[in-house]
Design a protein around this motif. Structure first.
Motif, PDB file in Angstrom:
ATOM      1  N   LEU A  31       0.830  -1.203   0.000  1.00  0.00           N
ATOM      2  CA  LEU A  31       0.000   0.000   0.000  1.00  0.00           C
ATOM      3  C   LEU A  31       0.864   1.252   0.000  1.00  0.00           C
ATOM      4  O   LEU A  31       0.651   2.187  -0.782  1.00  0.00           O
ATOM      5  N   VAL A  32       1.852   1.277   0.872  1.00  0.00           N
ATOM      6  CA  VAL A  32       2.717   2.452   1.000  1.00  0.00           C
ATOM      7  C   VAL A  32       3.510   2.686  -0.281  1.00  0.00           C
ATOM      8  O   VAL A  32       3.571   3.809  -0.805  1.00  0.00           O
ATOM      9  N   THR A  33       4.120   1.636  -0.797  1.00  0.00           N
ATOM     10  CA  THR A  33       4.948   1.808  -2.002  1.00  0.00           C
ATOM     11  C   THR A  33       4.099   2.139  -3.221  1.00  0.00           C
ATOM     12  O   THR A  33       4.468   2.980  -4.039  1.00  0.00           O
ATOM     13  N   GLY A  34       2.953   1.477  -3.334  1.00  0.00           N
ATOM     14  CA  GLY A  34       2.097   1.733  -4.487  1.00  0.00           C
ATOM     15  C   GLY A  34       1.436   3.091  -4.439  1.00  0.00           C
ATOM     16  O   GLY A  34       1.280   3.757  -5.469  1.00  0.00           O
ATOM     17  N   ALA A  35       1.023   3.529  -3.232  1.00  0.00           N
ATOM     18  CA  ALA A  35       0.397   4.849  -3.111  1.00  0.00           C
ATOM     19  C   ALA A  35       1.372   5.942  -3.526  1.00  0.00           C
ATOM     20  O   ALA A  35       0.963   6.995  -4.038  1.00  0.00           O
ATOM     21  N   ALA A  36       2.658   5.713  -3.322  1.00  0.00           N
ATOM     22  CA  ALA A  36       3.662   6.705  -3.725  1.00  0.00           C
ATOM     23  C   ALA A  36       3.800   6.782  -5.239  1.00  0.00           C
ATOM     24  O   ALA A  36       4.278   7.793  -5.771  1.00  0.00           O
ATOM     25  N   LEU A  37       3.390   5.736  -5.954  1.00  0.00           N
ATOM     26  CA  LEU A  37       3.592   5.703  -7.397  1.00  0.00           C
ATOM     27  C   LEU A  37       2.710   6.689  -8.145  1.00  0.00           C
ATOM     28  O   LEU A  37       3.084   7.163  -9.216  1.00  0.00           O
ATOM     29  N   LEU A  38       1.523   6.999  -7.597  1.00  0.00           N
ATOM     30  CA  LEU A  38       0.669   7.964  -8.289  1.00  0.00           C
ATOM     31  C   LEU A  38       1.303   9.347  -8.304  1.00  0.00           C
ATOM     32  O   LEU A  38       1.506   9.930  -9.387  1.00  0.00           O
ATOM     33  N   PRO A  39       1.649   9.936  -7.143  1.00  0.00           N
ATOM     34  CA  PRO A  39       2.327  11.235  -7.217  1.00  0.00           C
ATOM     35  C   PRO A  39       3.673  11.158  -7.927  1.00  0.00           C
ATOM     36  O   PRO A  39       4.066  12.105  -8.625  1.00  0.00           O
ATOM     37  N   ALA A  40       4.385  10.027  -7.787  1.00  0.00           N
ATOM     38  CA  ALA A  40       5.686   9.897  -8.446  1.00  0.00           C
ATOM     39  C   ALA A  40       5.539   9.936  -9.964  1.00  0.00           C
ATOM     40  O   ALA A  40       6.298  10.626 -10.662  1.00  0.00           O
ATOM     41  N   SER A  41       4.558   9.203 -10.495  1.00  0.00           N
ATOM     42  CA  SER A  41       4.369   9.156 -11.947  1.00  0.00           C
ATOM     43  C   SER A  41       3.797  10.463 -12.489  1.00  0.00           C
ATOM     44  O   SER A  41       4.194  10.932 -13.558  1.00  0.00           O
ATOM     45  N   LEU A  42       2.841  11.063 -11.746  1.00  0.00           N
ATOM     46  CA  LEU A  42       2.306  12.361 -12.171  1.00  0.00           C
ATOM     47  C   LEU A  42       3.397  13.424 -12.182  1.00  0.00           C
ATOM     48  O   LEU A  42       3.513  14.215 -13.118  1.00  0.00           O
ATOM     49  N   LEU A  43       4.205  13.429 -11.119  1.00  0.00           N
ATOM     50  CA  LEU A  43       5.284  14.407 -11.027  1.00  0.00           C
ATOM     51  C   LEU A  43       6.311  14.195 -12.129  1.00  0.00           C
ATOM     52  O   LEU A  43       6.826  15.157 -12.715  1.00  0.00           O
ATOM     53  N   ALA A  44       6.596  12.917 -12.438  1.00  0.00           N
ATOM     54  CA  ALA A  44       7.561  12.627 -13.502  1.00  0.00           C
ATOM     55  C   ALA A  44       7.071  13.148 -14.848  1.00  0.00           C
ATOM     56  O   ALA A  44       7.824  13.758 -15.613  1.00  0.00           O
ATOM     57  N   GLN A  53       7.509  17.309 -19.091  1.00  0.00           N
ATOM     58  CA  GLN A  53       6.880  18.234 -20.035  1.00  0.00           C
ATOM     59  C   GLN A  53       7.222  19.695 -19.737  1.00  0.00           C
ATOM     60  O   GLN A  53       7.445  20.491 -20.654  1.00  0.00           O
ATOM     61  N   GLN A  54       7.252  20.072 -18.453  1.00  0.00           N
ATOM     62  CA  GLN A  54       7.419  21.473 -18.104  1.00  0.00           C
ATOM     63  C   GLN A  54       8.880  21.903 -18.036  1.00  0.00           C
ATOM     64  O   GLN A  54       9.190  23.088 -18.226  1.00  0.00           O
ATOM     65  N   PHE A  55       9.774  20.974 -17.749  1.00  0.00           N
ATOM     66  CA  PHE A  55      11.185  21.322 -17.592  1.00  0.00           C
ATOM     67  C   PHE A  55      12.032  20.549 -18.607  1.00  0.00           C
ATOM     68  O   PHE A  55      12.149  20.954 -19.748  1.00  0.00           O
ATOM     69  N   THR A  56      12.632  19.445 -18.187  1.00  0.00           N
ATOM     70  CA  THR A  56      13.468  18.658 -19.105  1.00  0.00           C
ATOM     71  C   THR A  56      13.230  17.172 -18.849  1.00  0.00           C
ATOM     72  O   THR A  56      12.775  16.790 -17.757  1.00  0.00           O
ATOM     73  N   PRO A  57      13.546  16.307 -19.809  1.00  0.00           N
ATOM     74  CA  PRO A  57      13.449  14.863 -19.574  1.00  0.00           C
ATOM     75  C   PRO A  57      14.381  14.374 -18.469  1.00  0.00           C
ATOM     76  O   PRO A  57      14.167  13.292 -17.911  1.00  0.00           O
ATOM     77  N   GLN A  58      15.418  15.156 -18.147  1.00  0.00           N
ATOM     78  CA  GLN A  58      16.347  14.755 -17.091  1.00  0.00           C
ATOM     79  C   GLN A  58      15.736  14.891 -15.692  1.00  0.00           C
ATOM     80  O   GLN A  58      16.110  14.156 -14.766  1.00  0.00           O
ATOM     81  N   ALA A  59      14.786  15.806 -15.521  1.00  0.00           N
ATOM     82  CA  ALA A  59      14.286  16.160 -14.192  1.00  0.00           C
ATOM     83  C   ALA A  59      13.686  14.987 -13.410  1.00  0.00           C
ATOM     84  O   ALA A  59      14.007  14.807 -12.222  1.00  0.00           O
TER      85      ALA A  59
END
Length: 391
Positions: free
Chosen positions: A344-357, A362-368
């Motif tokens: 639950l903990v690791t998977g719940a982190a994946l939503l903000p992690a993937s959205l943020l990625a 898109q907004q900065f660089t592919p490196q970010a």
């Protein structure tokens, strides 16, 4: 060596490993071409890809705690695993007929819902049938067989793309077959271990959760920090394509990951039984940080292939060892709940992690997004290194 392994590890571990093998052929055939299908066929943007992957993985995480706790309460794990594997197989059809990103979101949601149902009971079933001194080897073997499937899935997908003029929908249709084999193996081959008759208790009460070792809660915190930077592997595939890997060869990057993963998971598990698990897990986290840093600054396709091989080695040094570390610290009656909580903990982190990625790309660089992932891994390494150890 194979005969020695059969004698040392229970039959259930082997069967569950082969179930994972065929199920991963199914899922990796789909996942290896899905980002390309979304972007090139359905016209989705990268933020949509991140949203779909994040929702899908977070769904699996939320369901895992429920299915793990239910398997503890019900004292039955096999039936829940059957439902989970069966659902993930059935929704493969939706990918094949998808006409918009919304269809893919629905299918990924259902697929990961099925994964959420099966993972915690399956992991607990491995611990239920394996002596403590062999748990590293058992989880390592299951991970190795799992990654053989994850190796074969993208390989089959690439072969189909070569032979069918990049017919992505054909890949989805043929992925149905190994999924069906996995369900049949689970139904016919796995035996639920006998348990003493006892009054069922709700494992999600404070009285029950107090039985969890403090080191388990610290491990939960480490996993959360690490996974806040561990976005969907879809971004690795898109990065490979951006650097110049041909579209038809992109699925082969997953082949390389899983070849490296499969070759390292069992030896790492055996080594953890002998020398301890925390040091190896720290090594895996550090390797992840270095690998993501490499993805940020990669310049040519040959470097991409090396980074994918290192990424597979990180998985071999971490995934099975983390499961064995959890099993070491939890009472047998609460294993499903413990595995469900950490998922639950690791998977719940994946939503903000993937959205943020997706947003950072898109907004900065592919490196970010890769720099963020490397930083989170280094912070998790520090937290784990400072955690109290079992004497």
């Amino acid at each position: 060596m194979l005969k020695s392994l059969r004698q040392r590890l229970p039959r259930n571990v082997w069967i569950l490993g082969f179930v994972s093998l065929f199920a991963d052929i199914n899922s990796k055939m789909v996942q290896s071409v899905l980002p390309l299908f979304l972007v090139s066929v359905l016209g989705a943007n990268l933020l949509t890809v991140g949203l779909i992957e994040g929702i899908a993985e977070s769904t699996a995480a939320v369901v895992k705690i429920g299915s793990g706790a239910l398997s503890d309460y019900w004292q039955r794990r096999k039936e829940l695993a059957i439902v989970g594997y069966g659902l993930s197989t059935l929704v493969t059809v939706v990918f094949a007929v998808a006409a918009s990103p919304a269809w893919v979101l629905l299918a990924r949601f259902a697929d990961r819902f099925g994964k959420g149902i099966r993972v915690a009971p399956r992991n607990a079933l491995v611990a239920d049938t394996t002596p403590p001194e062999k748990r590293g080897a058992a989880y390592g073997l299951r991970q190795t067989l799992d990654t053989i499937g994850a190796f074969l899935g993208p390989l089959l997908a690439a072969a189909l793309l070569f032979s069918s003029e990049q017919n992505l929908r054909l890949v989805f249709w043929l992925a149905l077959l190994p999924g069906m084999i996995a369900v049949l193996l689970l139904v016919l081959g796995v035996k639920e271990p006998a348990r003493p008759n006892s009054v069922p208790q709700n494992p999600l009460t404070w009285h029950q959760l107090k039985q969890f070792d403090r080191r388990y809660w610290l491990l939960l915190a480490v996993a959360l920090v690490f996974n806040l930077g561990n976005s969907s592997d879809a971004f690795l595939l898109l990065r490979a394509q951006q650097i110049g890997v041909p579209t038809s060869l992109v699925p082969l990057t997953l082949v390389l990951i899983n070849l490296s993963y499969g070759c390292s998971a069992y030896p790492a598990g055996v080594l953890s039984d002998r020398v301890g698990r925390v040091g190896l897990l720290l090594s895996g986290f550090i390797l992840f940080a270095c690998t993501y840093l490499g993805f940020a600054f990669v310049q040519s396709p040959w470097q991409i292939w090396l980074l994918f091989a290192l990424y597979g080695l990180y998985l071999g040094l971490s995934q099975g060892i983390l499961l064995a570390l959890v099993a070491d610290q939890i009472p047998a009656t609460l294993r499903g709940t413990a595995f469900g909580l950490i998922n639950l903990v690791t998977g719940a982190a994946l939503l903000p992690a993937s959205l943020l990625a997706g947003w950072l790309w898109q907004q900065f660089t592919p490196q970010a997004p890769f720099l963020l992932g490397s930083s989170c891994a280094l912070l998790a390494t520090l937290l784990l290194a400072l955690s109290p150890r079992r004497p």
